[in-house]
Design an enzyme around this catalytic site. Structure first.
Site, PDB file in Angstrom:
ATOM      1  N   ASP A 477      65.676 -48.850 -26.410  1.00 51.72           N
ATOM      2  CA  ASP A 477      65.270 -48.674 -25.019  1.00 51.72           C
ATOM      3  C   ASP A 477      66.126 -47.624 -24.318  1.00 51.72           C
ATOM      4  O   ASP A 477      67.321 -47.490 -24.588  1.00 51.72           O
ATOM      5  CB  ASP A 477      65.410 -50.020 -24.298  1.00 51.72           C
ATOM      6  CG  ASP A 477      64.954 -49.965 -22.864  1.00 51.72           C
ATOM      7  OD1 ASP A 477      63.752 -49.777 -22.638  1.00 51.72           O
ATOM      8  OD2 ASP A 477      65.810 -50.097 -21.960  1.00 51.72           O
ATOM      9  N   GLU A 530      62.633 -44.789 -27.424  1.00 54.83           N
ATOM     10  CA  GLU A 530      61.942 -44.586 -26.157  1.00 54.83           C
ATOM     11  C   GLU A 530      62.680 -43.439 -25.456  1.00 54.83           C
ATOM     12  O   GLU A 530      63.686 -43.659 -24.779  1.00 54.83           O
ATOM     13  CB  GLU A 530      61.954 -45.842 -25.290  1.00 54.83           C
ATOM     14  CG  GLU A 530      61.110 -45.675 -24.034  1.00 54.83           C
ATOM     15  CD  GLU A 530      61.662 -46.414 -22.828  1.00 54.83           C
ATOM     16  OE1 GLU A 530      60.933 -46.506 -21.822  1.00 54.83           O
ATOM     17  OE2 GLU A 530      62.808 -46.880 -22.861  1.00 54.83           O
TER      18      GLU A 530
END
Length: 805
Positions: A477, A530
């Site tokens: 993330d 990401e």
């Protein structure tokens, strides 16, 4: 009482009911407080006043021990091996770096000194083969004695508290360190790839004595003590020892085992006392409790066939269709990992997904963070069960042929007092520079990627989830926030790197190390970034200077394509470049196409609600978009609820709107139709190598007509490694187009017949049923740069796939 958090610090005066064990002492909720010096007491032999705590260590055998017989003559010599009062003050005050040098059994002039720290005990007796010997209380709960023996005999302790029977215990302070020199060397070098096996809590047997070994890295602490439900959160009797320059503190406690709740009481150089959860705890208390929990796995894996097949899989040339979900809210009625395991695999098999991606499963204090503010990096959240329950879920998914990806958050962590923030009183996991430590978007702290021990903590954590839980992928993330020092920071609010640039060089090195280590240790695992910027080489191998990820979320495709789809068809011709631009850079990285949770929350609307038009047109646009997405180069990811076109945004407390599929819901057939489409998209995708075998090479894609902006049309061909084609045609206008000519590749050595293998306008999906019902024969008319072509019927707001008949 119901324990939610370790209660506040106790004084030496405790209620009589507490002594009887009927309840735990209440404690103020603060986990940070000023240390209070322990005054020296005069040397005395009488027991302490009747203000005791129960035994600090559980008895290894049930039931009270018999009262000891008097000591035989000559077994105890005076003086009773007392210690200097200053040493005792440091010991009982929690500020001694080596309590094992004082406590336990030690050879001294005249025999063997036995020293035992048992606060609030009124009597401590040493049982040896020659009989029992009573120790003398010196001060602050320290009992001492001198055995007339040149070497320490085998002994047990018999500890008495007022109003209770004597309790027989082993002495944990006579055991050697449970970490070896190699462990400490690797920790200091930041290269312990199985760090969780060295630090944290581990039930084990040492010298024939069962108990639990505890170890924690706190290099700036002046003292560390173990607190927990076993000593009623008073750490006086459990000081830990510092192991040299490693910064590691260690203690073995006999008699403790699985289920024990504990924390570390950290005494700082600034005079504060901090109660901290274990950063390497492999289990945690159910929130809002914050204690760590001793655990050991007994799960027996049944996924050997899956793991062997995974190790042989080349993911870039294999199908990957991912269903993203938030475990606590996917089915709010399923409240445990095992209950989810009974339902989720079948649902995924019904829809033909190859993988599932879980939003973070690591322990976190605030459910509203969806798991993205992690406090326990090594512990699956206890909200849904034990670590073995999570293993059972992964194992079950593997046995059904479903891969498991978990979201992982090495970009930042919360500031909660009980967790990583200023862990030993000073910046430790976070940078010392406040400008680098503070994450401006989320009110959290960033990791200090330049510190080798912190990198080790994170790299080992990535390996941990792959090795201990058999997860098949890590989706990392917020990578962009890690890579740029000025991320979300104004001018002057960030410090450049040593070259004067904005790149976080330490973060890049960390990501390279993490990826290289995971790929080396865990065959078949895929890492996914990401990352929303144009950082070069995110999915390039580390030996070629890249970050080493396997895949990268294609945030540009997601943003641009949704902008196009949100426009009314009459205006789409002005935005045609947004639906086609992704192919300009499609092979710059290895991509996955995400329609994730981030796109259906915080006012962004559900996927179907982003579409223009009336309800029928919205669903038609939704279906056409999914058909385009599954045919586009790259892997696919779809967030829960979007597979049946729920109309509302996702909320973590409510989960998907499953009721729209119920017979009583007026539009249930339309929602079921979209779900049927997703299942068929995945089935056709799996059966069509052209859609995944050459995802990462330009040879796998060719535009037929990417410029029909006025007509809102797209057409392209995908090729398998052997050249077998699949043609996709997207009509993003609300009109039927009859006799529309589309170029088609030559089918060597076979009839030039094509069949419609998928049509998002089919009636079973909720469409109008406009279709090319019979095999289509391509004629010799060259078109769209192809040697052949055919006239097709293009349904309104629909995508069709054609393959050789």
């Amino acid at each position: 009482m119901t324990p939610l958090d370790p209660p506040g610090r106790t004084t030496r005066s405790v209620p009589a009911t507490f002594l009887a064990g009927t309840d735990s002492p209440k404690r103020e909720p603060a986990t940070v407080r000023r240390a209070e010096p322990v005054p020296a007491e005069p040397l005395r032999s009488e027991p302490l006043p009747a203000e005791p705590l129960p035994a600090a260590e559980p008895a290894p055998v049930p039931g009270p021990a018999p009262a000891p017989e008097p000591a035989p003559a000559g077994a105890l010599r005076l003086p009773e091996a007392p210690l200097p009062p200053g040493e005792v003050d440091r010991l009982v005050g929690g500020q001694h770096h080596d309590p094992h040098a004082l406590l336990g059994a030690h050879s001294v002039h005249g025999g063997t000194a036995i020293r035992v720290l048992r606060p609030f005990a009124e009597r401590v007796v040493v049982e040896t083969g020659q009989g029992p010997v009573e120790l003398t209380h010196q001060q602050g709960g320290l009992f001492t004695g001198l055995l007339a023996a040149p070497q320490a005999p085998d002994y047990r302790l018999l500890v008495s508290y007022p109003g209770g029977e004597p309790i027989r215990q082993h002495d944990g302070y006579r055991t050697p360190p449970t970490l070896g020199e190699l462990d400490l060397h690797l920790i200091s070098e930041g290269r312990h790839e199985q760090l969780w096996r060295a630090l944290g809590s581990h039930p084990r047997t040492v010298a024939g004595v069962p108990g639990t070994a505890f170890a924690v890295w706190a290099p700036n602490a002046v003292g560390v003590r173990l607190i927990g439900d076993f000593n009623h959160w008073d750490g006086t009797g459990h000081p830990m020892r510092s192991l040299g320059s490693s910064g590691v503190w260690e203690l073995f406690v006999p008699g403790l085992g699985e289920g024990t709740q504990y924390k570390y009481e950290i005494h700082t150089r600034q005079g504060w006392v901090l109660d901290k959860a274990d950063p390497l705890a492999r289990a945690a208390q159910v929130p809002p409790g914050t204690a760590s929990v001793v655990t050991a796995s007994t799960h027996r894996w049944q996924d050997g066939e899956w793991m062997a097949r995974r190790a042989r899989t080349a993911h870039h040339r294999a199908p990957m269709s991912v269903y993203e979900l938030h475990l606590p809210s996917w089915r709010p009625d399923l409240t445990t990992y095992r209950a989810i395991a009974a339902e989720l695999p079948m649902y995924l098999k019904e829809l033909n997904f190859t993988h599932v991606e879980f939003m973070p499963v690591m322990e976190h204090p605030f459910g509203g963070s969806w798991g993205y503010q992690v406090s326990g990096y090594y512990a699956p959240t206890a909200r849904l069960g034990s670590p073995d329950d999570f293993r059972f879920l992964v194992d079950t998914l593997h046995q059904h042929g479903i891969g498991v990806i978990v979201d992982w958050v090495p970009a930042h962590f919360p500031k909660d007092d009980f967790a990583l923030a200023r862990f030993d009183g000073e910046p430790l996991y976070e940078p010392a520079d406040p400008q680098r430590a503070e994450h401006p978007d989320w009110g959290t702290l960033e990791f200090d990627y330049g510190r080798v021990e912190v990198r080790n903590f994170l790299v080992a954590n990535a390996v941990y989830w792959c090795e201990e839980f058999h997860v098949d992928g890590l989706r990392v993330d917020a990578v962009a926030s890690m890579l740029y020092l000025d991320y979300s920071r104004d001018s002057g609010a960030w410090t450049p790197n040593r070259f004067g640039g904005r790149e976080n060089l330490d973060a890049a090195v960390f990501l390279q190390e993490m990826n290289a280590t995971v790929y080396r240790r865990c065959p078949g695992v895929i890492t996914v970034a990401e990352e929303s910027t144009a950082w070069d080489g995110v999915t390039r191998p580390t030996d070629q200077g890249g970050l080493g990820f396997g895949l990268k979320w294609n945030m540009g495709w997601m943003h641009d394509s949704l902008v196009y789809m949100s426009k009314d068809p009459v205006h789409r011709r002005f935005h045609h470049n947004e639906i086609t631009f992704s192919m300009v850079y499609a092979y710059s990285e290895n991509y996955i196409l995400p329609i994730s949770h981030d796109e259906v929350v915080h006012g962004k609307q559900a996927l179907v609600a982003k579409m223009p038009g009336d309800w029928w047109q919205q669903r038609a646009n939704h279906r056409a978009y999914l058909g385009f997405m599954w045919a586009h180069p790259g892997k696919q990811l779809l967030f829960m609820g979007q597979e049946f076109a729920q109309g509302a945004e996702w909320h973590h407390e409510q989960g998907p709107q499953w009721w729209v599929l119920d017979d009583q819901w007026p539009a249930h057939e339309e929602h079921r139709g979209v779900r049927r489409l997703v299942g068929d998209l995945n089935r056709c995708y799996l059966d069509t190598p052209a859609l995944w075998e050459q995802d990462t090479t330009p040879a796998g894609f060719r535009w037929l007509d990417g410029g029909a902006a006025e007509d809102n049309l797209l057409s392209f061909v995908r090729h398998a490694a052997d050249g077998t084609p699949l043609v996709a045609v997207c009509n993003f206008s609300p009109v039927v187009r009859h006799a529309h000519r589309v170029g088609l590749p030559e089918l060597a050595g076979r009839d030039q017949l094509w069949e419609e293998v998928l049509n998002t306008d089919a009636t079973e999906y909720g469409g109008s049923g406009t279709a090319n019902s019979l095999p289509v024969k391509a004629d010799a008319s060259a078109w769209n740069g192809q040697p052949r072509s055919a006239e097709l019927v293009l349904p309104p707001l629909a995508t069709i796939w054609l393959r050789p008949a």
